[in-house]
Design a protein around this motif. Structure first.
Motif, PDB file in Angstrom:
ATOM      1  N   GLU A 230       9.606 -15.901 -19.097  1.00  0.00           N
ATOM      2  CA  GLU A 230       8.931 -15.343 -17.921  1.00  0.00           C
ATOM      3  C   GLU A 230       9.429 -13.941 -17.581  1.00  0.00           C
ATOM      4  O   GLU A 230       8.671 -13.121 -17.047  1.00  0.00           O
ATOM      5  CB  GLU A 230       9.145 -16.262 -16.717  1.00  0.00           C
ATOM      6  CG  GLU A 230       8.378 -17.574 -16.785  1.00  0.00           C
ATOM      7  CD  GLU A 230       8.702 -18.497 -15.624  1.00  0.00           C
ATOM      8  OE1 GLU A 230       7.819 -19.264 -15.217  1.00  0.00           O
ATOM      9  OE2 GLU A 230       9.862 -18.468 -15.138  1.00  0.00           O
ATOM     10  N   PRO A 233       7.655  -9.787 -20.337  1.00  0.00           N
ATOM     11  CA  PRO A 233       6.200  -9.837 -20.548  1.00  0.00           C
ATOM     12  C   PRO A 233       5.779  -9.734 -22.016  1.00  0.00           C
ATOM     13  O   PRO A 233       4.841 -10.413 -22.435  1.00  0.00           O
ATOM     14  CB  PRO A 233       5.688  -8.638 -19.738  1.00  0.00           C
ATOM     15  CG  PRO A 233       6.733  -8.415 -18.683  1.00  0.00           C
ATOM     16  CD  PRO A 233       8.033  -8.755 -19.343  1.00  0.00           C
ATOM     17  N   ALA A 234       6.468  -8.904 -22.789  1.00  0.00           N
ATOM     18  CA  ALA A 234       6.099  -8.749 -24.205  1.00  0.00           C
ATOM     19  C   ALA A 234       6.372 -10.033 -24.977  1.00  0.00           C
ATOM     20  O   ALA A 234       5.567 -10.454 -25.829  1.00  0.00           O
ATOM     21  CB  ALA A 234       6.871  -7.585 -24.822  1.00  0.00           C
ATOM     22  N   HIS A 236       6.548 -13.071 -23.669  1.00  0.00           N
ATOM     23  CA  HIS A 236       5.601 -14.064 -23.154  1.00  0.00           C
ATOM     24  C   HIS A 236       4.238 -13.892 -23.829  1.00  0.00           C
ATOM     25  O   HIS A 236       3.616 -14.873 -24.263  1.00  0.00           O
ATOM     26  CB  HIS A 236       5.483 -13.898 -21.642  1.00  0.00           C
ATOM     27  CG  HIS A 236       4.780 -15.031 -20.967  1.00  0.00           C
ATOM     28  ND1 HIS A 236       4.603 -15.085 -19.605  1.00  0.00           N
ATOM     29  CD2 HIS A 236       4.185 -16.153 -21.450  1.00  0.00           C
ATOM     30  CE1 HIS A 236       3.947 -16.185 -19.279  1.00  0.00           C
ATOM     31  NE2 HIS A 236       3.676 -16.848 -20.392  1.00  0.00           N
ATOM     32  N   LYS A 237       3.790 -12.646 -23.929  1.00  0.00           N
ATOM     33  CA  LYS A 237       2.491 -12.366 -24.554  1.00  0.00           C
ATOM     34  C   LYS A 237       2.488 -12.781 -26.021  1.00  0.00           C
ATOM     35  O   LYS A 237       1.499 -13.345 -26.517  1.00  0.00           O
ATOM     36  CB  LYS A 237       2.179 -10.873 -24.423  1.00  0.00           C
ATOM     37  CG  LYS A 237       0.825 -10.478 -24.980  1.00  0.00           C
ATOM     38  CD  LYS A 237       0.565  -8.988 -24.782  1.00  0.00           C
ATOM     39  CE  LYS A 237      -0.780  -8.568 -25.344  1.00  0.00           C
ATOM     40  NZ  LYS A 237      -1.027  -7.111 -25.156  1.00  0.00           N
ATOM     41  N   ALA A 238       3.589 -12.520 -26.718  1.00  0.00           N
ATOM     42  CA  ALA A 238       3.673 -12.875 -28.136  1.00  0.00           C
ATOM     43  C   ALA A 238       3.619 -14.383 -28.329  1.00  0.00           C
ATOM     44  O   ALA A 238       2.947 -14.884 -29.239  1.00  0.00           O
ATOM     45  CB  ALA A 238       4.952 -12.311 -28.734  1.00  0.00           C
ATOM     46  N   LYS A 240       2.351 -16.614 -26.169  1.00  0.00           N
ATOM     47  CA  LYS A 240       1.037 -17.092 -25.751  1.00  0.00           C
ATOM     48  C   LYS A 240      -0.015 -16.822 -26.825  1.00  0.00           C
ATOM     49  O   LYS A 240      -0.911 -17.643 -27.049  1.00  0.00           O
ATOM     50  CB  LYS A 240       0.647 -16.406 -24.442  1.00  0.00           C
ATOM     51  CG  LYS A 240      -0.493 -17.069 -23.700  1.00  0.00           C
ATOM     52  CD  LYS A 240      -0.642 -16.477 -22.303  1.00  0.00           C
ATOM     53  CE  LYS A 240      -1.703 -17.208 -21.511  1.00  0.00           C
ATOM     54  NZ  LYS A 240      -1.830 -16.670 -20.131  1.00  0.00           N
ATOM     55  N   GLY A 241       0.103 -15.679 -27.499  1.00  0.00           N
ATOM     56  CA  GLY A 241      -0.846 -15.327 -28.541  1.00  0.00           C
ATOM     57  C   GLY A 241      -0.476 -15.834 -29.915  1.00  0.00           C
ATOM     58  O   GLY A 241      -1.170 -15.572 -30.897  1.00  0.00           O
ATOM     59  N   LYS A 243       1.821 -14.855 -31.847  1.00  0.00           N
ATOM     60  CA  LYS A 243       2.176 -13.746 -32.735  1.00  0.00           C
ATOM     61  C   LYS A 243       3.616 -13.975 -33.171  1.00  0.00           C
ATOM     62  O   LYS A 243       4.569 -13.458 -32.585  1.00  0.00           O
ATOM     63  CB  LYS A 243       2.027 -12.405 -32.005  1.00  0.00           C
ATOM     64  CG  LYS A 243       0.654 -12.175 -31.394  1.00  0.00           C
ATOM     65  CD  LYS A 243      -0.435 -12.086 -32.455  1.00  0.00           C
ATOM     66  CE  LYS A 243      -1.776 -11.757 -31.828  1.00  0.00           C
ATOM     67  NZ  LYS A 243      -2.877 -11.730 -32.845  1.00  0.00           N
TER      68      LYS A 243
END
Length: 281
Positions: A230, A233-234, A236-238, A240-241, A243
């Motif tokens: 949490e 952000p980077a 978390h985004k990875a 979630k995606g 990646k």
């Protein structure tokens, strides 16, 4: 050391597992054929769900201990992983994958202490870091260098000196004799190996609060992991995606490729997703 068994494994250990699962009430009863196939994985998941363990279909030390009658209350539960996936807005299969690869399925040692890894190069950096206005940077650096000369296994510009297991707690105890707080900050803690120096960023009341929680149970280890995701952000985004290369690089550092973390994460995710663990974000 308990042999971790998973889909595709064969041999006497699998036969023993199948017999244990049958004794635990596997329905339908398994054919004891020494082949960890789909039916055995399904039976493992069903048993894990029944006793509250992470429902990942892998018969590691926790699952085998539970089959032998061990107490599972301090272990990470499937409900905790599900709540974390919902909180992060991430597929449950992705959380399963990270739990499998990053935690190696275990947060505590056999003696009941949390799994740690003491990083001597972090200790060196933390000792040299100014904390308060007016700190003498040159003096702090001189002190760090002096300790590095006297105790190179505990304070060192270079990583290394690892012993593993309970030996890491011995190293930590020795480092605490030099500086208790810097030592605790210089260890990675629990199943997900969160560095102690992140305590403030992750919202803990104090370093002591963070360390105490790491001694409680694996749910607290997972809580630290969720807070870590949490707070970045980077990262978390990875996650979630999905990646995986980006996630592994951010979570493990630039050496991730050497250990194939991204490949392991992707394969683990695909295996869990194929079993229906695809909670939507």
């Amino acid at each position: 050391m308990t042999l971790t068994l998973r889909h595709g494994d064969r041999g006497q250990a699998v036969s023993h597992l199948q017999k244990q699962l049958n004794q635990a009430g596997a329905k339908p009863a398994l054919v004891v054929d020494a082949d960890f196939g789909d039916a055995t994985e399904k039976a493992v998941r069903a048993f894990q769900a029944k006793v509250g363990l992470v429902d990942d279909g892998i018969a590691g030390s926790k699952t085998q201990a539970a089959l032998a009658g061990a107490d599972c209350r301090l272990l990470l539960s499937n409900a905790t992983l599900l709540a974390g996936a919902e909180r992060l807005g991430v597929e449950l299969a992705a959380i399963y994958a990270v739990n499998e690869v990053e935690s190696h399925g275990q947060g505590f040692l056999a003696n009941g202490k949390p799994k740690i890894l003491f990083e001597r190069h972090v200790m060196y950096k933390r000792l040299a870091m100014p904390r308060n206005e007016g700190d003498d940077v040159a003096e702090l650096q001189r002190h760090a260098d002096e300790l590095a000369t006297a105790y190179p296994q505990l304070v060192n510009p270079r990583p290394g000196g690892y012993i593993g297991g309970t030996g890491e707690h011995q190293r930590l105890a020795q480092a605490r004799m030099l500086d208790a707080d810097r030592a605790a900050e210089s260890a990675s803690w629990g199943a997900f190996q969160i560095m102690g120096y992140h305590w403030q960023r992750l919202g803990y009341a104090s370093l002591a609060d963070f360390v105490n929680r790491m001694h409680q149970d694996e749910s607290e280890h997972f809580e630290a992991f969720v807070r870590f995701i949490e707070s970045d952000p980077a990262l978390h985004k990875a996650l979630k995606g999905k990646k995986w290369a980006q996630f592994a690089k951010l979570y493990n550092g630039p050496a991730y490729a050497r250990n194939l973390y991204d490949v392991k994460l992707e394969r683990a995710y695909e295996r869990h997703a194929a079993c229906g663990c695809t909670l939507a974000a």
